[in-house]
Design an enzyme around this catalytic site. Structure first.
Site, PDB file in Angstrom:
ATOM      1  N   LYS A   1       0.827  -1.210   0.000  1.00 29.05           N
ATOM      2  CA  LYS A   1       0.000   0.000   0.000  1.00 29.05           C
ATOM      3  C   LYS A   1       0.862   1.261   0.000  1.00 29.05           C
ATOM      4  O   LYS A   1       0.560   2.237   0.672  1.00 29.05           O
ATOM      5  CB  LYS A   1      -0.928  -0.007   1.205  1.00 29.05           C
ATOM      6  CG  LYS A   1      -1.895  -1.184   1.202  1.00 29.05           C
ATOM      7  CD  LYS A   1      -2.836  -1.127   2.372  1.00 29.05           C
ATOM      8  CE  LYS A   1      -3.756  -2.309   2.466  1.00 29.05           C
ATOM      9  NZ  LYS A   1      -4.468  -2.686   1.293  1.00 29.05           N
ATOM     10  N   CYS A   2       1.922   1.234  -0.781  1.00 31.20           N
ATOM     11  CA  CYS A   2       2.900   2.318  -0.821  1.00 31.20           C
ATOM     12  C   CYS A   2       2.856   2.987  -2.196  1.00 31.20           C
ATOM     13  O   CYS A   2       2.510   2.353  -3.191  1.00 31.20           O
ATOM     14  CB  CYS A   2       4.290   1.724  -0.553  1.00 31.20           C
ATOM     15  SG  CYS A   2       5.666   2.875  -0.679  1.00 31.20           S
ATOM     16  N   GLY A   3       3.236   4.237  -2.236  1.00 33.49           N
ATOM     17  CA  GLY A   3       3.320   4.928  -3.516  1.00 33.49           C
ATOM     18  C   GLY A   3       4.330   4.297  -4.460  1.00 33.49           C
ATOM     19  O   GLY A   3       4.237   4.460  -5.680  1.00 33.49           O
ATOM     20  N   PHE A   4       5.294   3.551  -3.907  1.00 32.15           N
ATOM     21  CA  PHE A   4       6.299   2.881  -4.733  1.00 32.15           C
ATOM     22  C   PHE A   4       5.904   1.447  -5.103  1.00 32.15           C
ATOM     23  O   PHE A   4       6.647   0.760  -5.797  1.00 32.15           O
ATOM     24  CB  PHE A   4       7.652   2.858  -4.007  1.00 32.15           C
ATOM     25  CG  PHE A   4       8.241   4.221  -3.787  1.00 32.15           C
ATOM     26  CD1 PHE A   4       8.628   5.014  -4.855  1.00 32.15           C
ATOM     27  CD2 PHE A   4       8.400   4.723  -2.500  1.00 32.15           C
ATOM     28  CE1 PHE A   4       9.176   6.274  -4.656  1.00 32.15           C
ATOM     29  CE2 PHE A   4       8.945   5.979  -2.292  1.00 32.15           C
ATOM     30  CZ  PHE A   4       9.327   6.761  -3.372  1.00 32.15           C
ATOM     31  N   THR A   5       4.738   0.990  -4.663  1.00 34.20           N
ATOM     32  CA  THR A   5       4.305  -0.387  -4.926  1.00 34.20           C
ATOM     33  C   THR A   5       4.326  -0.747  -6.411  1.00 34.20           C
ATOM     34  O   THR A   5       4.672  -1.888  -6.750  1.00 34.20           O
ATOM     35  CB  THR A   5       2.917  -0.643  -4.298  1.00 34.20           C
ATOM     36  OG1 THR A   5       3.008  -0.413  -2.889  1.00 34.20           O
ATOM     37  CG2 THR A   5       2.449  -2.064  -4.536  1.00 34.20           C
TER      38      THR A   5
END
Length: 160
Positions: free
Chosen positions: A35-39
């Site tokens: 659930k990360c912007g870098f996922t």
């Protein structure tokens, strides 16, 4: 640096493995989160894996929930996410801490071997990448903002 190949880790499906199984391979070790912007980097990581795996390259994914509660699920939920949302075929491990008193011993070694900006040893965020040579004696750290495809030249050099 201690021998990272002496470390053990548990896979998402609960098997205990020794990192010695990866001795002789170039490793990219990444703390991941769903659930990360870098996922979306999962796609780039899988592309790297497919490109180099037959030449002795492995990616080891270590889910971590220490940054913004971005990996809240258990191992079964993480495995489902990694098979359905970003189908990855590289080895994924059970959730670990990468910083603090409960940091996985592998991450303690990686942080010492490749300090970050201004000598900081802590991992700053999800998708920090550690590139390790075949002998485990050279480690390079890359920021979460470094795209997986930007590591191709370094990987090529280590693969020889």
């Amino acid at each position: 640096m201690s021998d990272i190949f002496q470390q053990n880790a548990r896979t998402l499906d609960g098997r205990e493995v020794t990192l010695g199984d990866y001795r002789g391979k170039v490793l990219l070790i990444v703390n991941v989160a769903s659930k990360c912007g870098f996922t979306p980097q999962y796609s780039g990581l899988e592309a790297l894996y497919q490109r180099y795996k037959d030449r002795g390259f492995e990616i080891l994914g270590f889910p971590c929930n220490q940054f913004g509660n971005q990996e809240p699920g258990d191992e079964a939920e993480i495995a489902q996410f990694c098979s359905l949302t970003y189908p990855v075929s590289f080895p994924m491990f059970a959730k670990v801490d990468v910083n603090g008193d409960d940091a996985h011993p592998l991450y303690r070694e990686l942080r010492k071997a490749a300090p970050g900006v201004l000598g900081s040893t802590s991992v700053k965020w999800n998708f920090t990448k550690f590139l390790v040579n075949r002998e485990g004696s050279k480690v390079q750290r890359f920021a979460p903002t470094t795209k997986p495809e930007d590591l191709a030249a370094e990987i090529e050099t280590l693969l020889g």
